[in-house]
Design a protein around this motif. Structure first.
Motif, PDB file in Angstrom:
ATOM      1  N   GLU A 138      54.766  23.055   4.444  1.00 30.53           N
ATOM      2  CA  GLU A 138      53.851  22.214   4.035  1.00 30.53           C
ATOM      3  C   GLU A 138      52.762  22.197   3.431  1.00 30.53           C
ATOM      4  OE1 GLU A 138      52.501  21.420   8.396  1.00 30.53           O
ATOM      5  OE2 GLU A 138      54.227  20.984   8.893  1.00 30.53           O
ATOM      6  N   GLU A 139      52.059  21.196   2.708  1.00 34.46           N
ATOM      7  CA  GLU A 139      51.416  21.140   1.977  1.00 34.46           C
ATOM      8  C   GLU A 139      51.639  21.940   0.843  1.00 34.46           C
ATOM      9  OE1 GLU A 139      47.848  21.969   3.795  1.00 34.46           O
ATOM     10  OE2 GLU A 139      47.520  20.155   4.251  1.00 34.46           O
ATOM     11  N   PHE A 140      52.857  22.033   0.337  1.00 38.17           N
ATOM     12  CA  PHE A 140      53.485  22.546  -0.770  1.00 38.17           C
ATOM     13  C   PHE A 140      52.779  23.822  -1.053  1.00 38.17           C
ATOM     14  CE2 PHE A 140      52.561  18.076  -2.266  1.00 38.17           C
ATOM     15  CZ  PHE A 140      54.327  17.516  -2.377  1.00 38.17           C
ATOM     16  N   ARG A 141      52.843  24.935   0.886  1.00 32.42           N
ATOM     17  CA  ARG A 141      52.828  25.919  -0.082  1.00 32.42           C
ATOM     18  C   ARG A 141      53.840  27.091   0.467  1.00 32.42           C
ATOM     19  NH1 ARG A 141      47.798  27.446   0.255  1.00 32.42           N
ATOM     20  NH2 ARG A 141      46.105  25.149   0.715  1.00 32.42           N
ATOM     21  N   LEU A 142      54.139  28.211  -0.416  1.00 35.44           N
ATOM     22  CA  LEU A 142      54.950  28.911   0.086  1.00 35.44           C
ATOM     23  C   LEU A 142      55.217  30.244   0.976  1.00 35.44           C
ATOM     24  CD1 LEU A 142      57.974  29.187  -0.943  1.00 35.44           C
ATOM     25  CD2 LEU A 142      57.024  30.855  -2.828  1.00 35.44           C
ATOM     26  N   THR A 168      51.970  21.016  -8.459  1.00 34.88           N
ATOM     27  CA  THR A 168      50.534  20.280  -7.281  1.00 34.88           C
ATOM     28  C   THR A 168      49.696  21.161  -7.403  1.00 34.88           C
ATOM     29  OG1 THR A 168      51.774  22.972  -6.313  1.00 34.88           O
ATOM     30  CG2 THR A 168      53.432  20.727  -6.190  1.00 34.88           C
ATOM     31  N   GLY A 169      49.252  22.230  -8.576  1.00 32.76           N
ATOM     32  CA  GLY A 169      48.901  23.738  -8.568  1.00 32.76           C
ATOM     33  C   GLY A 169      47.992  24.214  -7.217  1.00 32.76           C
ATOM     34  N   THR A 170      49.476  24.214  -6.520  1.00 33.61           N
ATOM     35  CA  THR A 170      49.252  25.573  -5.231  1.00 33.61           C
ATOM     36  C   THR A 170      48.936  26.557  -4.983  1.00 33.61           C
ATOM     37  OG1 THR A 170      50.798  23.622  -4.121  1.00 33.61           O
ATOM     38  CG2 THR A 170      50.652  26.052  -2.975  1.00 33.61           C
ATOM     39  N   PRO A 171      48.288  27.337  -5.122  1.00 31.16           N
ATOM     40  CA  PRO A 171      47.742  29.173  -5.326  1.00 31.16           C
ATOM     41  C   PRO A 171      49.137  29.440  -4.350  1.00 31.16           C
ATOM     42  CG  PRO A 171      46.217  27.942  -4.610  1.00 31.16           C
ATOM     43  CD  PRO A 171      46.434  27.184  -4.134  1.00 31.16           C
ATOM     44  N   LEU A 172      50.156  31.083  -4.635  1.00 31.30           N
ATOM     45  CA  LEU A 172      50.239  31.955  -4.468  1.00 31.30           C
ATOM     46  C   LEU A 172      49.282  33.189  -4.434  1.00 31.30           C
ATOM     47  CD1 LEU A 172      53.512  31.925  -4.100  1.00 31.30           C
ATOM     48  CD2 LEU A 172      53.551  32.918  -6.865  1.00 31.30           C
ATOM     49  N   SER A 173      50.081  33.863  -3.289  1.00 35.63           N
ATOM     50  CA  SER A 173      49.580  35.078  -2.389  1.00 35.63           C
ATOM     51  C   SER A 173      50.460  35.889  -3.242  1.00 35.63           C
ATOM     52  CB  SER A 173      49.492  35.145  -0.822  1.00 35.63           C
ATOM     53  OG  SER A 173      50.758  35.071  -1.037  1.00 35.63           O
ATOM     54  N   SER A 174      49.428  37.381  -3.351  1.00 36.43           N
ATOM     55  CA  SER A 174      50.426  38.710  -3.756  1.00 36.43           C
ATOM     56  C   SER A 174      51.365  38.959  -2.716  1.00 36.43           C
ATOM     57  CB  SER A 174      49.652  39.356  -4.334  1.00 36.43           C
ATOM     58  OG  SER A 174      48.813  39.006  -5.974  1.00 36.43           O
ATOM     59  N   ASP A 175      51.027  38.716  -1.438  1.00 39.28           N
ATOM     60  CA  ASP A 175      52.013  38.743  -0.298  1.00 39.28           C
ATOM     61  C   ASP A 175      53.498  38.288  -0.569  1.00 39.28           C
ATOM     62  OD1 ASP A 175      50.044  40.250   0.845  1.00 39.28           O
ATOM     63  OD2 ASP A 175      49.726  38.829   1.960  1.00 39.28           O
ATOM     64  N   GLN A 282      35.201  20.576 -13.948  1.00 36.90           N
ATOM     65  CA  GLN A 282      36.035  18.857 -13.385  1.00 36.90           C
ATOM     66  C   GLN A 282      37.381  18.695 -12.784  1.00 36.90           C
ATOM     67  OE1 GLN A 282      34.242  16.588 -15.055  1.00 36.90           O
ATOM     68  NE2 GLN A 282      32.824  18.026 -15.809  1.00 36.90           N
ATOM     69  N   ARG A 283      38.173  19.665 -12.781  1.00 36.98           N
ATOM     70  CA  ARG A 283      38.723  20.494 -11.705  1.00 36.98           C
ATOM     71  C   ARG A 283      38.428  19.778  -9.852  1.00 36.98           C
ATOM     72  NH1 ARG A 283      40.341  25.900 -11.045  1.00 36.98           N
ATOM     73  NH2 ARG A 283      38.943  25.184  -9.785  1.00 36.98           N
ATOM     74  N   ASP A 284      37.424  20.707  -9.898  1.00 41.18           N
ATOM     75  CA  ASP A 284      37.203  20.501  -8.816  1.00 41.18           C
ATOM     76  C   ASP A 284      35.660  19.318  -8.632  1.00 41.18           C
ATOM     77  OD1 ASP A 284      37.299  23.305  -8.591  1.00 41.18           O
ATOM     78  OD2 ASP A 284      35.341  24.078  -8.938  1.00 41.18           O
ATOM     79  N   TYR A 295      42.488   9.028  -1.443  1.00 42.10           N
ATOM     80  CA  TYR A 295      43.154   9.358  -2.270  1.00 42.10           C
ATOM     81  C   TYR A 295      43.215  11.062  -2.019  1.00 42.10           C
ATOM     82  CZ  TYR A 295      43.477   5.328  -4.911  1.00 42.10           C
ATOM     83  OH  TYR A 295      43.736   3.690  -6.039  1.00 42.10           O
ATOM     84  N   PRO A 296      43.846  11.181  -1.037  1.00 34.89           N
ATOM     85  CA  PRO A 296      44.053  13.144  -0.391  1.00 34.89           C
ATOM     86  C   PRO A 296      44.416  14.211  -1.456  1.00 34.89           C
ATOM     87  CG  PRO A 296      45.727  12.097   0.639  1.00 34.89           C
ATOM     88  CD  PRO A 296      45.810  10.889  -0.068  1.00 34.89           C
ATOM     89  N   VAL A 297      43.633  15.135  -1.420  1.00 36.57           N
ATOM     90  CA  VAL A 297      43.935  16.218  -3.056  1.00 36.57           C
ATOM     91  C   VAL A 297      44.604  17.632  -1.921  1.00 36.57           C
ATOM     92  CG1 VAL A 297      43.210  14.771  -4.750  1.00 36.57           C
ATOM     93  CG2 VAL A 297      41.911  16.739  -2.954  1.00 36.57           C
ATOM     94  N   LEU A 298      45.316  18.287  -2.644  1.00 35.38           N
ATOM     95  CA  LEU A 298      45.445  19.922  -1.533  1.00 35.38           C
ATOM     96  C   LEU A 298      44.726  20.249  -2.671  1.00 35.38           C
ATOM     97  CD1 LEU A 298      48.546  19.589  -0.492  1.00 35.38           C
ATOM     98  CD2 LEU A 298      47.989  19.790   0.518  1.00 35.38           C
ATOM     99  N   PRO A 299      44.518  22.058  -2.653  1.00 34.83           N
ATOM    100  CA  PRO A 299      43.420  22.288  -3.249  1.00 34.83           C
ATOM    101  C   PRO A 299      44.475  23.058  -4.302  1.00 34.83           C
ATOM    102  CG  PRO A 299      43.761  23.595  -1.333  1.00 34.83           C
ATOM    103  CD  PRO A 299      44.717  22.675  -0.799  1.00 34.83           C
TER     104      PRO A 299
END
Length: 359
Positions: A138-142, A168-175, A282-284, A295-299
């Protein structure tokens, strides 16, 4: 005059269209995640001086091993990396292509987690590598569990992780990275094209390289360095991976001019990267302003924002274009993507969007 259908094209290429974002001249282009800040004049002069010296030797082939450039890249990245850990090519797309050539190919497959960078399946197809379009949570996370389950299901030769994910801009954890690495015997590629825009303290996959000879971290100078026109991508990995890429690279693939320009830019990295904080701000700003408009956004840890709540993406794209603003329709239903440009560009975009938004 013949058309494409008349040529003896490979069967798997028939009916396809080439990759590419719309190219049109507009006052504000926020569609391909460029750094829209121009090069500082002092840096431009340094690059011109470096190029002028290189021009005097253009009768000779360039340094095939681009040793000075690799040393400059190692110095920029730090972390105990040396020139033996670095490789470069004409944009990170060519870096990825060489990885697919060396570790993919007929009878092998690459796994990516969609939606993600749309060049991955194109590079796979071009190298005869099978493409497996995995899924995200969900929310394009992994999550580690989801990623590992899909790796074990498909047993790919290459796993590619986009961090932060594009579009999507979605962060990715080292885990996730370590879990995927432990779950496969194949090559794991972490595409960190937007790494410099991540929040302070965000871990890079570069920190995971020691002891992991199948891990590759790909980067680019196109984004944070405002160097998109030069086409310089690079990777960090175990020296054995570099040896593998020598088997597939074209001779003298990096021109003398590309090497000279990149070295001069790296010599001025502190000046060039001064725009990163402004772009992140500017992104923030977009992350805060877009929800206020409905317009909803994700981190996002990148230099762009994917925003939802768009009833008609092609229609909104057209309305913005009519106002001289180019964004990107990435094909995700109900969404558009916008690059974080200069303060003036973001102000103009938000004003146009406010004008378009139903009241």
């Amino acid at each position: 005059m013949a058309d494409l259908a008349d040529l003896p094209l490979r069967d798997d290429l028939r009916g396809l269209s080439p990759y590419g974002a719309p190219q049109t001249t507009v006052p504000i282009a926020l569609n391909v995640n460029e750094n829209t800040h121009p090069l500082p004049e002092i840096v431009a002069h340094g690059i011109v001086t470096s190029l002028a010296k290189a021009v005097l030797t253009l009768n000779r082939y360039p340094d095939r091993e681009f040793t000075a450039l690799r040393e400059s890249l190692a110095n920029y990245l730090g972390g105990g990396l040396s020139a033996t850990n670095l490789w470069a090519a004409n944009g990170s797309n060519e870096i990825l292509q060489q990885l697919f050539q060396a570790f993919g190919g007929p009878g092998r497959a690459a796994l990516g987690f969609q939606p993600t960078y749309s060049m991955y399946p194109i590079l796979a197809r071009g190298t005869g590598t099978g493409w497996i379009g995995g899924s995200r949570d969900e929310e394009f996370r992994l999550s580690p569990d989801s990623a590992v389950r899909q790796v074990r299901e498909h047993s790919p030769s290459i796993v590619i992780l986009c961090s932060p994910n594009n579009p999507t801009g979605t962060p990715l954890s080292s885990d996730v990275i370590t879990a995927v690495y432990d779950a496969t015997d194949g090559i794991v590629v972490v595409d960190e094209a937007y790494a410099e825009f991540a929040a302070a303290g965000t871990a890079s996959a570069l920190e995971l390289l020691p002891g992991r000879e199948r891990l590759v971290v790909s980067r680019t100078m196109s984004k944070a360095f405002a160097f998109a026109g030069v086409r310089l991508g690079y990777l960090a990995a175990d020296p054995a991976v570099i040896d593998a890429l020598r088997l597939v690279r074209l001779p003298y693939h990096l021109s003398s001019l590309t090497q000279a320009a990149a070295i001069a830019a790296l010599d001025n990295a502190d000046i060039l990267l001064a725009t990163v904080a402004d772009i992140a701000a500017q992104r923030d700003r977009l992350l805060a302003a877009l929800p206020a408009l409905g317009y909803p956004v994700l981190p996002s840890d990148a230099n762009f924002v994917l925003f939802g709540g768009v009833a008609d993406p092609p229609g909104m794209f057209g309305e913005l274009l009519a106002r001289g603003i180019l964004v990107r329709d990435v094909g995700i239903p109900g969404h558009l993507r916008v690059t974080a440009g200069t303060e003036a560009e973001v102000t103009a975009f938000l004003a146009a969007l406010t004008d378009i938004t139903p009241r």
